[in-house]
Design an enzyme around this catalytic site. Structure first.
Site, PDB file in Angstrom:
ATOM      1  N   SER A 103      32.057 -26.466   2.691  1.00 50.59           N
ATOM      2  CA  SER A 103      31.519 -27.829   2.745  1.00 50.59           C
ATOM      3  C   SER A 103      32.512 -28.854   3.287  1.00 50.59           C
ATOM      4  O   SER A 103      32.119 -29.941   3.693  1.00 50.59           O
ATOM      5  CB  SER A 103      31.034 -28.266   1.363  1.00 50.59           C
ATOM      6  N   LYS A 155      35.444 -33.255  -2.348  1.00 51.97           N
ATOM      7  CA  LYS A 155      34.692 -33.957  -1.309  1.00 51.97           C
ATOM      8  C   LYS A 155      35.509 -35.174  -0.859  1.00 51.97           C
ATOM      9  O   LYS A 155      36.546 -35.503  -1.427  1.00 51.97           O
ATOM     10  CB  LYS A 155      33.328 -34.435  -1.819  1.00 51.97           C
TER      11      LYS A 155
END
Length: 246
Positions: A56, A111
């Protein structure tokens, strides 16, 4: 002789206890307890490790990267209490942060911080706008083969939409949603591999107290998908070892 009497006798160290005696075991027990306390303090308040297991955040962070995480920067929770040790920094736009995921209890994920409290965010055709300004995101990776799609999990955004009496039914998609306003003590986190990331678009905002630290160094890396035996050794990526990319 007088000079000799004036000299202080040096204290001699007592001899070590015999091996496997009760005193010997007690010395080892003290040493182990002390080492365990130091280890717990170090891992709880100072430094942690993190392994990238999903794509990701590619290409910024790759599967098989082993990271050192600075836990001092954002502060650390004190175990078994509701308190935390204050950090010396607050999350800023663009910071890559490791945090505890609400949607998957017990899981830490990483993230990039794209929305701070008070920001207004929207995405239009994959372009992210913050407070009305389109962002230049050179770190983003896109996959032209991955079509835009709807996702029922994005319904959480409805509670944070900017009021608009002309808006019809809200139907967000992966690449087109908002505008939403980020409330206090909440942060909007996105993966750099934008078309293959489950992030705040889907499961919501991140609480400040759930943030665990900022990665700052890749201390080991290997290609987990390499078609080689003992990949951990034969598929090393020494060129990735060094300061963590922003």
């Amino acid at each position: 002789m007088a000079r000799g009497r004036k000299e202080k006798k040096k204290k001699e160290r007592p001899p070590p206890p015999p091996r496997f005696s009760s005193a010997w075991f007690l010395d080892w027990l003290r040493t182990l307890i002390f080492a365990a306390v130091i280890f717990v303090v170090f891992r709880t308040f100072l430094l942690a490790t993190f392994v990238i297991t999903s794509g990701s955040m590619e290409d910024t962070l790759q599967v098989g990267d082993f990271l050192l995480v600075n836990r001092v920067s954002l502060g650390s929770p004190i175990p078994l209490t509701n308190f935390r040790v204050p950090g010396y920094a607050e999350p800023e736009h663009g910071d890559i942060i490791v945090f505890r995921a609400d949607h998957s209890p017990g899981l830490d994920i990483v993230k990039r911080t794209l929305g701070l409290p008070g920001d207004t965010l929207r995405m239009d055709g994959g372009t992210l706008y913050r407070n009305g300004v389109a962002l230049d995101e050179p770190y983003v990776r896109r996959d032209p083969r991955s079509p835009d799609s709807t996702d029922a999990r994005m319904v959480w955004q409805t509670a944070h939409l900017v009021p608009d009496p002309t808006r019809g039914e809200y139907e967000p998609t992966r690449d087109t949603w908002g505008p939403i306003v980020i409330p206090g003590e909440r942060y909007f986190m996105l993966g750099d591999n934008r078309d293959s990331s489950l992030d705040s678009r889907f499961w919501g905002l991140v609480e400040r107290k759930k943030m665990r630290g900022t990665p700052f160094f890749i201390y080991y890396s290997y290609d987990r998908e390499a078609l080689k035996p003992i990949r951990f050794l034969t598929a090393m990526r020494p060129g990735r070892i060094g300061p963590s990319p922003d």
